[in-house]
Design a protein around this motif. Structure first.
Motif, PDB file in Angstrom:
ATOM      1  N   VAL A 386       0.854  -1.190   0.000  1.00 51.57           N
ATOM      2  CA  VAL A 386       0.000   0.000   0.000  1.00 51.57           C
ATOM      3  C   VAL A 386       0.888   1.238   0.000  1.00 51.57           C
ATOM      4  O   VAL A 386       1.726   1.407   0.890  1.00 51.57           O
ATOM      5  CB  VAL A 386      -0.925   0.033   1.231  1.00 51.57           C
ATOM      6  N   HIS A 387       0.699   2.107  -0.979  1.00 53.23           N
ATOM      7  CA  HIS A 387       1.483   3.340  -1.047  1.00 53.23           C
ATOM      8  C   HIS A 387       0.735   4.473  -0.369  1.00 53.23           C
ATOM      9  O   HIS A 387      -0.441   4.736  -0.659  1.00 53.23           O
ATOM     10  CB  HIS A 387       1.757   3.731  -2.506  1.00 53.23           C
ATOM     11  N   MET A 388       1.419   5.164   0.554  1.00 52.30           N
ATOM     12  CA  MET A 388       0.839   6.308   1.257  1.00 52.30           C
ATOM     13  C   MET A 388       1.292   7.588   0.567  1.00 52.30           C
ATOM     14  O   MET A 388       2.487   7.896   0.549  1.00 52.30           O
ATOM     15  CB  MET A 388       1.293   6.311   2.716  1.00 52.30           C
ATOM     16  N   PRO A 389       0.369   8.364  -0.019  1.00 48.97           N
ATOM     17  CA  PRO A 389       0.756   9.569  -0.754  1.00 48.97           C
ATOM     18  C   PRO A 389       1.234  10.673   0.178  1.00 48.97           C
ATOM     19  O   PRO A 389       0.852  10.740   1.349  1.00 48.97           O
ATOM     20  CB  PRO A 389      -0.538   9.976  -1.467  1.00 48.97           C
ATOM     21  N   SER A 390       2.093  11.542  -0.355  1.00 54.11           N
ATOM     22  CA  SER A 390       2.578  12.684   0.424  1.00 54.11           C
ATOM     23  C   SER A 390       1.471  13.721   0.546  1.00 54.11           C
ATOM     24  O   SER A 390       0.501  13.719  -0.228  1.00 54.11           O
ATOM     25  CB  SER A 390       3.802  13.304  -0.251  1.00 54.11           C
ATOM     26  N   LEU A 391       1.613  14.613   1.508  1.00 57.44           N
ATOM     27  CA  LEU A 391       0.595  15.643   1.732  1.00 57.44           C
ATOM     28  C   LEU A 391       0.524  16.614   0.553  1.00 57.44           C
ATOM     29  O   LEU A 391      -0.550  17.126   0.233  1.00 57.44           O
ATOM     30  CB  LEU A 391       0.897  16.394   3.032  1.00 57.44           C
ATOM     31  N   SER A 392       1.656  16.857  -0.102  1.00 48.43           N
ATOM     32  CA  SER A 392       1.653  17.759  -1.254  1.00 48.43           C
ATOM     33  C   SER A 392       0.885  17.160  -2.427  1.00 48.43           C
ATOM     34  O   SER A 392       0.452  17.887  -3.318  1.00 48.43           O
ATOM     35  CB  SER A 392       3.094  18.076  -1.680  1.00 48.43           C
ATOM     36  N   GLU A 393       0.723  15.838  -2.439  1.00 47.49           N
ATOM     37  CA  GLU A 393      -0.041  15.179  -3.496  1.00 47.49           C
ATOM     38  C   GLU A 393      -1.541  15.185  -3.213  1.00 47.49           C
ATOM     39  O   GLU A 393      -2.341  14.923  -4.109  1.00 47.49           O
ATOM     40  CB  GLU A 393       0.431  13.727  -3.660  1.00 47.49           C
ATOM     41  N   ARG A 394      -1.908  15.468  -1.983  1.00 44.89           N
ATOM     42  CA  ARG A 394      -3.333  15.454  -1.592  1.00 44.89           C
ATOM     43  C   ARG A 394      -3.698  16.743  -0.860  1.00 44.89           C
ATOM     44  O   ARG A 394      -4.256  16.732   0.244  1.00 44.89           O
ATOM     45  CB  ARG A 394      -3.626  14.227  -0.730  1.00 44.89           C
ATOM     46  N   LYS A 395      -3.381  17.871  -1.506  1.00 47.03           N
ATOM     47  CA  LYS A 395      -3.606  19.171  -0.880  1.00 47.03           C
ATOM     48  C   LYS A 395      -5.071  19.434  -0.555  1.00 47.03           C
ATOM     49  O   LYS A 395      -5.381  20.195   0.360  1.00 47.03           O
ATOM     50  CB  LYS A 395      -3.064  20.283  -1.785  1.00 47.03           C
ATOM     51  N   GLU A 396      -5.968  18.801  -1.320  1.00 43.29           N
ATOM     52  CA  GLU A 396      -7.392  19.026  -1.054  1.00 43.29           C
ATOM     53  C   GLU A 396      -7.821  18.475   0.299  1.00 43.29           C
ATOM     54  O   GLU A 396      -8.921  18.789   0.776  1.00 43.29           O
ATOM     55  CB  GLU A 396      -8.253  18.414  -2.164  1.00 43.29           C
ATOM     56  N   ASP A 397      -6.968  17.636   0.924  1.00 46.95           N
ATOM     57  CA  ASP A 397      -7.277  17.093   2.253  1.00 46.95           C
ATOM     58  C   ASP A 397      -6.793  17.987   3.390  1.00 46.95           C
ATOM     59  O   ASP A 397      -7.138  17.741   4.553  1.00 46.95           O
ATOM     60  CB  ASP A 397      -6.647  15.707   2.424  1.00 46.95           C
ATOM     61  N   ILE A 398      -5.993  18.999   3.083  1.00 44.92           N
ATOM     62  CA  ILE A 398      -5.336  19.774   4.146  1.00 44.92           C
ATOM     63  C   ILE A 398      -6.347  20.459   5.055  1.00 44.92           C
ATOM     64  O   ILE A 398      -6.216  20.434   6.291  1.00 44.92           O
ATOM     65  CB  ILE A 398      -4.350  20.794   3.545  1.00 44.92           C
ATOM     66  N   GLU A 399      -7.361  21.084   4.483  1.00 43.81           N
ATOM     67  CA  GLU A 399      -8.329  21.801   5.320  1.00 43.81           C
ATOM     68  C   GLU A 399      -9.064  20.839   6.246  1.00 43.81           C
ATOM     69  O   GLU A 399      -9.266  21.140   7.431  1.00 43.81           O
ATOM     70  CB  GLU A 399      -9.321  22.552   4.429  1.00 43.81           C
ATOM     71  N   ASP A 400      -9.459  19.666   5.741  1.00 43.05           N
ATOM     72  CA  ASP A 400     -10.127  18.676   6.590  1.00 43.05           C
ATOM     73  C   ASP A 400      -9.179  18.146   7.659  1.00 43.05           C
ATOM     74  O   ASP A 400      -9.594  17.885   8.795  1.00 43.05           O
ATOM     75  CB  ASP A 400     -10.646  17.518   5.735  1.00 43.05           C
ATOM     76  N   LEU A 401      -7.904  17.965   7.300  1.00 43.18           N
ATOM     77  CA  LEU A 401      -6.916  17.509   8.282  1.00 43.18           C
ATOM     78  C   LEU A 401      -6.765  18.534   9.406  1.00 43.18           C
ATOM     79  O   LEU A 401      -6.672  18.167  10.582  1.00 43.18           O
ATOM     80  CB  LEU A 401      -5.567  17.274   7.601  1.00 43.18           C
ATOM     81  N   ILE A 402      -6.742  19.807   9.048  1.00 41.38           N
ATOM     82  CA  ILE A 402      -6.608  20.862  10.050  1.00 41.38           C
ATOM     83  C   ILE A 402      -7.793  20.842  11.004  1.00 41.38           C
ATOM     84  O   ILE A 402      -7.635  20.948  12.234  1.00 41.38           O
ATOM     85  CB  ILE A 402      -6.473  22.236   9.368  1.00 41.38           C
ATOM     86  N   GLU A 403      -9.005  20.693  10.460  1.00 41.20           N
ATOM     87  CA  GLU A 403     -10.192  20.635  11.308  1.00 41.20           C
ATOM     88  C   GLU A 403     -10.136  19.420  12.235  1.00 41.20           C
ATOM     89  O   GLU A 403     -10.531  19.505  13.405  1.00 41.20           O
ATOM     90  CB  GLU A 403     -11.452  20.587  10.441  1.00 41.20           C
ATOM     91  N   ASN A 404      -9.650  18.303  11.725  1.00 44.34           N
ATOM     92  CA  ASN A 404      -9.533  17.105  12.530  1.00 44.34           C
ATOM     93  C   ASN A 404      -8.526  17.282  13.658  1.00 44.34           C
ATOM     94  O   ASN A 404      -8.758  16.867  14.805  1.00 44.34           O
ATOM     95  CB  ASN A 404      -9.123  15.921  11.641  1.00 44.34           C
ATOM     96  N   ILE A 405      -7.398  17.920  13.348  1.00 46.40           N
ATOM     97  CA  ILE A 405      -6.368  18.170  14.364  1.00 46.40           C
ATOM     98  C   ILE A 405      -6.893  19.117  15.431  1.00 46.40           C
ATOM     99  O   ILE A 405      -6.666  18.921  16.637  1.00 46.40           O
ATOM    100  CB  ILE A 405      -5.094  18.738  13.713  1.00 46.40           C
TER     101      ILE A 405
END
Length: 581
Positions: A386-405
């Motif tokens: 299983v390959h885990m993508p870098s955060l720069s490859e999934r920038k659309e997740d950043i806002e949701d990640l921030i809310e989760n944190i």
């Protein structure tokens, strides 16, 4: 002697590892030290009566909910490492020094420490929102060189700030440790030397990597993972499928991409979810230590169980598999195929039923090409990788990640201005989700409801652009110019050429190549016409000379004059201005 319990809590793993080494060097076997990052802090981490050290006062509000009532708590004061100050000591007095740290509070603290001891200089804390004096002689930074733009000379890295001596005396008093004050002082000085930049101290394997307390519990599930992007949905889909089959799983991707969280989710979604979840990092260990810790050891009737046995009925998550020698990888293949292990010096096999998950920052192809993995193990893992993508490859997740944190930190009230959010989305997170978590943690501990751009750590405020803009109007990139010149010849020759033209400009004279060769020869600098032509072309390309055809000749440019002036300052201070620090 019974060991006293001391908890050390910090945001960043790198700083936590460093001050852990410092505390162990001073107190040795007098304490039982439990280092923990703020994100790994749980309700059962600290017991009543334990002593807690917080690396910063901004951690107190969040950490207090995990600290039992009555536990003494030390807010650590940080101090510069005097073992790294030789370059500062050697400076002539009266230098103007710009101090750069990762945020404003840390910058001010560093300035105060420098002023107390090295009072013969003038210090200016760097604030990206304000201009600083143009006559800056040096830049000092405590292990934050990455914040500085490339090409700057005169940079002195004084290394990471360590725990102040007061912290050690507070620990001594709170834990009633039997250590003489004079001994504590001596060991503290020794710790500064051992942790200085130039020391090649070979520490023990236990100190090279912070080992988290083995709670053998997996806390994350697939539902906890943020996966709005298709790049993240696919690895989760794969992992959910693999979790249902009894086969080894391989997770790979950059550091901080969530491999540990994924491994926990797989465990909790598998038939092994009621068993233990044991994590083992292969890095920084000798081969014999790896073998003993994984497989256990027998010495007559004395049996020490290894991690494979301890994970029986559950999951063993082995990280940095590329650090595990091939002969031990072959033994793991045997365990996975036979469900039996042989302890070191053992005489019989022991049955085990354990799911093994492995991870690396490298792909299987790279591990195979570099010879870091056994071919049979690679084949087994290739069927469930299983390959885990870098955060720069999934920038659309950043806002949701921030809310989760924010939710996990109990700071749902925290608000970011649009400019800040834009910066967070576009920043290149080298350490991926882990770095994002550390950053949001730091911002949440500022105890401000709205985060504006000036509250961000320095490296995020302008991603180096603001620093470049301030400096570009005040000094030239001397180090870069030197590097370009040295690629084509010697710096002394090119400097001499510039000085000739500078003197000619003062006399209102310009020189052709033949006249220039004659002047240089009198200075005992011998160049052929071809060599001189090459030197002049390089200096012209760098903008240091204005080359004109015909009788107008060649003259030094304004940039060339500034370059000579900078070198002159370096000579005056008895330190090479353009040296690489």
């Amino acid at each position: 002697m019974a060991e006293a319990k001391l908890h050390l809590i910090s945001i960043e793993e790198k700083y936590l590892a460093t001050i852990t080494r410092q505390l162990k060097e001073v107190f040795r076997n007098l304490i039982h030290l439990s280092p923990t990052t703020i994100k790994d802090l749980q309700n059962n981490t600290i017991d009543p009566g334990d002593v807690v050290i917080l690396s910063s006062d901004i951690l107190f509000g969040f950490a207090s909910q995990f600290i039992p009532e009555g536990c003494p708590c030390i807010i650590a004061k940080r101090e510069i490492n005097y073992g790294n100050m030789k370059e500062v000591i050697d400076l002539p007095p009266g230098r103007n020094i710009l101090v750069v740290n990762d945020n404003w509070n840390n910058t001010k603290e560093t300035v105060e420490s420098l002023r107390e001891t090295f009072f013969e200089h003038n210090y200016f804390p760097y604030d990206p929102t304000k201009p600083f004096p143009s006559a800056i002689d040096y830049i000092i930074t405590p292990d934050e060189v990455d914040l500085l733009p490339k090409g700057l000379g005169k940079v002195i890295d004084i290394g990471m700030r360590l725990l102040d001596i007061e912290v050690f005396f507070d620990v001594k008093e709170l834990l009633s440790l039997k250590i003489e004050s004079s001994t504590l002082y001596k060991r503290y000085i020794k710790s500064l030397i051992l942790l200085s930049k130039d020391h090649t101290f070979e520490e023990s394997n236990d100190n090279k990597k912070i080992i988290k307390d083995v709670r053998e519990v997996a806390g994350y599930r697939f539902s906890d993972m943020i996966a709005g992007s298709s790049l993240m949905k696919e690895p989760i889909r794969q992992a959910m499928t693999f979790s249902k089959i009894n086969a080894p799983i391989f997770l790979y991707g950059e550091a901080g991409t969530g491999k540990n969280m994924m491994a926990q989710a797989i465990h909790n979604d598998s038939q092994y979810k009621h068993g233990p979840f044991v994590v083992y990092h292969c890095g920084f260990r000798t081969h014999d230590v790896l073998e003993r810790e994984l497989f256990g050891i027998e010495n007559g009737h004395d049996v020490k169980m290894g991690l494979i046995e301890r994970a029986d009925g559950g999951t063993l998550y082995i990280t940095a598999i590329n650090e595990l020698p091939v002969f031990l990888q072959k033994r793991l293949v045997e365990v996975m195929e036979t469900k039996k292990i042989m302890r070191v010096k053992g005489t019989s096999y022991v049955s085990v039923d354990v799911r093994i998950i492995m991870s690396s920052i490298y792909s299987l192809d790279k591990l195979l090409n570099e010879g870091f993995i056994d071919q049979e193990l690679a084949y087994l893992l290739s069927r469930s990788a299983v390959h885990m993508p870098s955060l720069s490859e999934r920038k659309e997740d950043i806002e949701d990640l921030i809310e989760n944190i924010k939710k996990r930190l109990h700071r749902e009230d925290l608000t970011f201005t649009p400019r800040v959010m834009e910066r967070l989305k576009n920043y290149r997170w080298k350490e991926n989700v882990k770095e994002l978590y550390n950053t949001i943690s730091y911002l949440s501990f500022l105890d401000k409801p709205i985060i504006d751009i000036q509250m961000l750590p320095l490296y995020l405020q302008g991603d180096k652009e603001s620093f470049n803009q301030v400096l570009s109007s005040q000094e030239i990139q001397v180090d870069k110019i030197i590097e370009e010149i040295e690629e084509h010849g010697f710096i002394e020759e090119s400097t001499a050429i510039l000085k000739v033209f500078h003197e000619g400009k003062r006399k209102r004279e310009s020189y052709g190549r033949l006249k220039l060769m004659d002047i240089l020869l009198k200075k005992e600098i011998r160049l052929t016409e071809q060599q001189l032509r090459m030197r002049l072309e390089v200096l012209q390309d760098l903008g240091l000379l204005n080359v004109r055809k015909g009788r107008a000749g060649t003259t030094i440019s304004k940039l060339g004059e500034q370059f000579l002036e900078c070198i002159g300052k370096g000579d005056e201070s008895e330190t090479i201005y353009f040296g690489r620090y």
